[in-house]
Motif scaffolding. Sequence first.
Motif, PDB file in Angstrom:
ATOM      1  N   GLY A 112      30.855 -31.546 -41.531  1.00  0.00           N
ATOM      2  CA  GLY A 112      30.463 -32.825 -40.930  1.00  0.00           C
ATOM      3  C   GLY A 112      29.292 -33.504 -41.634  1.00  0.00           C
ATOM      4  N   ALA A 113      28.563 -32.745 -42.453  1.00  0.00           N
ATOM      5  CA  ALA A 113      27.339 -33.280 -43.065  1.00  0.00           C
ATOM      6  C   ALA A 113      27.598 -34.573 -43.834  1.00  0.00           C
ATOM      7  N   LYS A 114      28.697 -34.597 -44.540  1.00  0.00           N
ATOM      8  CA  LYS A 114      29.034 -35.775 -45.343  1.00  0.00           C
ATOM      9  C   LYS A 114      29.214 -36.996 -44.459  1.00  0.00           C
ATOM     10  N   GLU A 115      30.087 -36.798 -43.441  1.00  0.00           N
ATOM     11  CA  GLU A 115      30.418 -37.930 -42.577  1.00  0.00           C
ATOM     12  C   GLU A 115      29.168 -38.480 -41.889  1.00  0.00           C
ATOM     13  N   TYR A 116      28.265 -37.585 -41.485  1.00  0.00           N
ATOM     14  CA  TYR A 116      27.120 -38.044 -40.681  1.00  0.00           C
ATOM     15  C   TYR A 116      25.842 -38.212 -41.510  1.00  0.00           C
ATOM     16  N   HIS A 117      25.929 -37.993 -42.805  1.00  0.00           N
ATOM     17  CA  HIS A 117      24.773 -38.122 -43.693  1.00  0.00           C
ATOM     18  C   HIS A 117      23.571 -37.377 -43.133  1.00  0.00           C
ATOM     19  N   LYS A 118      23.809 -36.128 -42.834  1.00  0.00           N
ATOM     20  CA  LYS A 118      22.759 -35.356 -42.178  1.00  0.00           C
ATOM     21  C   LYS A 118      22.782 -33.959 -42.779  1.00  0.00           C
ATOM     22  N   ALA A 119      21.655 -33.315 -42.821  1.00  0.00           N
ATOM     23  CA  ALA A 119      21.632 -31.940 -43.338  1.00  0.00           C
ATOM     24  C   ALA A 119      22.477 -31.053 -42.428  1.00  0.00           C
ATOM     25  N   PRO A 120      23.339 -30.230 -42.998  1.00  0.00           N
ATOM     26  CA  PRO A 120      24.209 -29.392 -42.155  1.00  0.00           C
ATOM     27  C   PRO A 120      23.426 -28.523 -41.180  1.00  0.00           C
ATOM     28  N   ILE A 121      22.281 -28.041 -41.613  1.00  0.00           N
ATOM     29  CA  ILE A 121      21.532 -27.146 -40.720  1.00  0.00           C
ATOM     30  C   ILE A 121      21.060 -27.892 -39.470  1.00  0.00           C
ATOM     31  N   LYS A 122      20.775 -29.190 -39.659  1.00  0.00           N
ATOM     32  CA  LYS A 122      20.347 -30.000 -38.498  1.00  0.00           C
ATOM     33  C   LYS A 122      21.490 -30.076 -37.478  1.00  0.00           C
ATOM     34  N   ILE A 123      22.678 -30.376 -37.995  1.00  0.00           N
ATOM     35  CA  ILE A 123      23.842 -30.480 -37.105  1.00  0.00           C
ATOM     36  C   ILE A 123      24.080 -29.122 -36.426  1.00  0.00           C
ATOM     37  N   ALA A 124      24.022 -28.074 -37.239  1.00  0.00           N
ATOM     38  CA  ALA A 124      24.260 -26.732 -36.698  1.00  0.00           C
ATOM     39  C   ALA A 124      23.271 -26.422 -35.585  1.00  0.00           C
ATOM     40  N   GLU A 125      22.009 -26.805 -35.786  1.00  0.00           N
ATOM     41  CA  GLU A 125      20.991 -26.526 -34.760  1.00  0.00           C
ATOM     42  C   GLU A 125      21.275 -27.290 -33.470  1.00  0.00           C
ATOM     43  N   GLU A 126      21.646 -28.546 -33.639  1.00  0.00           N
ATOM     44  CA  GLU A 126      21.932 -29.348 -32.437  1.00  0.00           C
ATOM     45  C   GLU A 126      23.113 -28.772 -31.652  1.00  0.00           C
ATOM     46  N   VAL A 127      24.141 -28.365 -32.403  1.00  0.00           N
ATOM     47  CA  VAL A 127      25.323 -27.829 -31.724  1.00  0.00           C
ATOM     48  C   VAL A 127      25.005 -26.468 -31.096  1.00  0.00           C
ATOM     49  N   ALA A 128      24.256 -25.655 -31.855  1.00  0.00           N
ATOM     50  CA  ALA A 128      23.900 -24.322 -31.347  1.00  0.00           C
ATOM     51  C   ALA A 128      23.122 -24.436 -30.043  1.00  0.00           C
ATOM     52  N   GLU A 129      22.303 -25.466 -29.958  1.00  0.00           N
ATOM     53  CA  GLU A 129      21.519 -25.674 -28.745  1.00  0.00           C
ATOM     54  C   GLU A 129      22.433 -25.916 -27.538  1.00  0.00           C
ATOM     55  N   LYS A 130      23.481 -26.696 -27.784  1.00  0.00           N
ATOM     56  CA  LYS A 130      24.441 -26.962 -26.706  1.00  0.00           C
ATOM     57  C   LYS A 130      25.213 -25.693 -26.325  1.00  0.00           C
ATOM     58  N   LEU A 131      25.409 -24.843 -27.326  1.00  0.00           N
ATOM     59  CA  LEU A 131      26.200 -23.630 -27.062  1.00  0.00           C
ATOM     60  C   LEU A 131      25.372 -22.553 -26.373  1.00  0.00           C
ATOM     61  N   ALA A 132      24.067 -22.606 -26.619  1.00  0.00           N
ATOM     62  CA  ALA A 132      23.200 -21.567 -26.061  1.00  0.00           C
ATOM     63  C   ALA A 132      23.336 -21.581 -24.551  1.00  0.00           C
ATOM     64  N   GLY A 133      23.401 -20.422 -23.971  1.00  0.00           N
ATOM     65  CA  GLY A 133      23.508 -20.362 -22.528  1.00  0.00           C
ATOM     66  C   GLY A 133      24.933 -20.434 -22.030  1.00  0.00           C
ATOM     67  N   ASN A 134      25.867 -20.683 -22.920  1.00  0.00           N
ATOM     68  CA  ASN A 134      27.271 -20.642 -22.483  1.00  0.00           C
ATOM     69  C   ASN A 134      27.627 -19.207 -22.130  1.00  0.00           C
ATOM     70  N   PRO A 135      28.166 -19.009 -20.949  1.00  0.00           N
ATOM     71  CA  PRO A 135      28.420 -17.631 -20.504  1.00  0.00           C
ATOM     72  C   PRO A 135      29.417 -16.877 -21.385  1.00  0.00           C
ATOM     73  N   ALA A 136      30.178 -17.580 -22.221  1.00  0.00           N
ATOM     74  CA  ALA A 136      31.137 -16.890 -23.081  1.00  0.00           C
ATOM     75  C   ALA A 136      30.434 -16.160 -24.217  1.00  0.00           C
ATOM     76  N   PHE A 137      29.193 -16.595 -24.506  1.00  0.00           N
ATOM     77  CA  PHE A 137      28.547 -16.063 -25.698  1.00  0.00           C
ATOM     78  C   PHE A 137      27.297 -15.254 -25.373  1.00  0.00           C
TER      79      PHE A 137
END
Length: 586
Positions: free
Chosen positions: A47-72
């Motif tokens: 997604g980094a290309k499409e959003y012109h954003k560092a991949p790690i930034k995107i990964a961090e934002e998504v990981a934050e949403k995933l944190a606390g999910n009872p599946a993980f």
Amino acid sequence: MKTILEQISVIAADAFEQAGYDRSYGKAGVSNRPDLCEFQCNGAMAGAKEYHKAPIKIAEEVAEKLAGNPAFSEVGAVAPGFINISLSGDFLAGFLNSIAEEEKFGLELPRPKKIIVDYGGPNVAKPLHVGHLRAAIIGESVKRICRYMGNEVIGDVHLGDWGLQMGLIITELKERFPDLPYFDENYTGTYPENPPFTLSELEEIYPAASARSKEDEAYREAALEATKQLQSGRRGYRAIWQHIMDVSIPDLKRNYADLSVEFDWWKGESSVDGIIPSMADDMKKNGFAHESEGALVVDVAEESDTKEIPPCMILKSDGAALYTTTDLATILDRMNTFAPDQMIYVVDKRQDMHFLQVFRCARKCGIVKEDTGLDFLGFGTMNGKDGKPFKTREGGVMRLETLIAEIRDTMLKKIMDNHEADQEEAAKTAKIVALAAIKYGDLSNQATKDYVFDTDKFTSFEGNTGPYILYTIVRIKSILNRYMEAEGEIPGTIRSAKSEYEKALMLSLSKFAGVIRSAYEEIAPHRICAYIYDVCNDLNRFYHETRILAEEDTAKKKGWIALLALTEKILATCIDLLGFSAPERM
Ligand code: ARG
């Protein structure tokens, strides 16, 4: 139901969406760093290309949403942009409990197709030899996998019963017994009911004729002529042909049964003899076939070819049918009678050119529909330890029966050495284990590759072998039996894993549906072998660190027994798809 990967992917896609990105980036895969995590999602990098954003930034934002999910149990964003995921024990146990309830462990079936698997392909009048082993083993497994996926599947042996070998036998018989009525063209009576030869005589006649035809030109001509006359319906020759079939087929059936290989159709090249003239006429009429040096051919070369693809021969200059002709007519016949969506050929890979020509010709002439799948699974050679095609110690072609008997003997000896066993029971067990040794030894290799048939390795109880897989299954059965004896029933609920090894086993089990699906889509039984080898290793590690039956915490013990029961069911299903089964004891 959704596979474990699909379920994880849905959760990841939701998180991508919540963080403001496209759902499509949420695709999860199995981790390639199992030391760090169980699953991973690489969507942030994509997604980094499409959003012109560092991949790690995107990964961090998504990981934050995933944190606390009872599946993980763990989610982490790792440079340059991986999202590492590990499942929570409860989610994984819940997943296994739900697949345990499902008929095919949650495997989702695609729209059912009609499939013909063409495998076996023995030539009648010759005993089965090791060269026939791979077609039988791989084809049987492919057939079972296709069937398990909910398709309507026909296994067709496609006998070689219409070619020169028939003319050779007729010619040799005529030499030996010229007075038999089959050779008298004026004979109008009925022919004898009993064949003028036994199976073992036939097995001597054919190679003798074949050898002579290589030295004696006139003899070879006579055999070609006899083949042609057989094909054009000469009564006496058809009667001999029938005798050959009557003598050969029961023996072939017995040999295949010994390998747990069963065909639905016992058709052969001869079955389509009647439709060859009209097929050839249509090809001519529609402008697909033309004459070339007296023969009828169809051009199948294409502009993009990088090597020469010779025309497909339909009829020889003398009007005789060829191997390509009978294969094409067989396709036509199958389309007319069964209308399959797909035909899969499991044949020696050295025949790839033949099938390329046949498939192209079938498409060009409209014998198949545009969307009819034609797949050639060409297998490699079974070699001996010297790296050359497998032979007997004396350098001859080994009969299949001999090979099977040798492996059975080896297994029997090993079983008797291992522990005291009743001779009769041990022999039965040896038969089952020998089949697994042979089949697993073959199927664990990618079909297209050559492999070395190594008796010592294949019959070992250790390592990536059939006997090891069966040994593991028997171990589980024995624990389950002892539990049953004590408690009366096998509990149903798997609990959240308490140890690393237990979780590893659970993770492996959770991958069943994905593995079967890819084995089916890629026509690749070796994927199932690799999978059950992992499951067995996980099971044995878990077993060695855990005193299962001696456990005092009954809730814990029940959870383990339920886990073992699911493991046993999944393994039993997988080996059935490979074409063998497990004994009760070993
Ligand atoms: N009888 C053939 C042989 O011995 C193999 C047949 C394979 N199947 C097919 N449809 N051509 O080479």
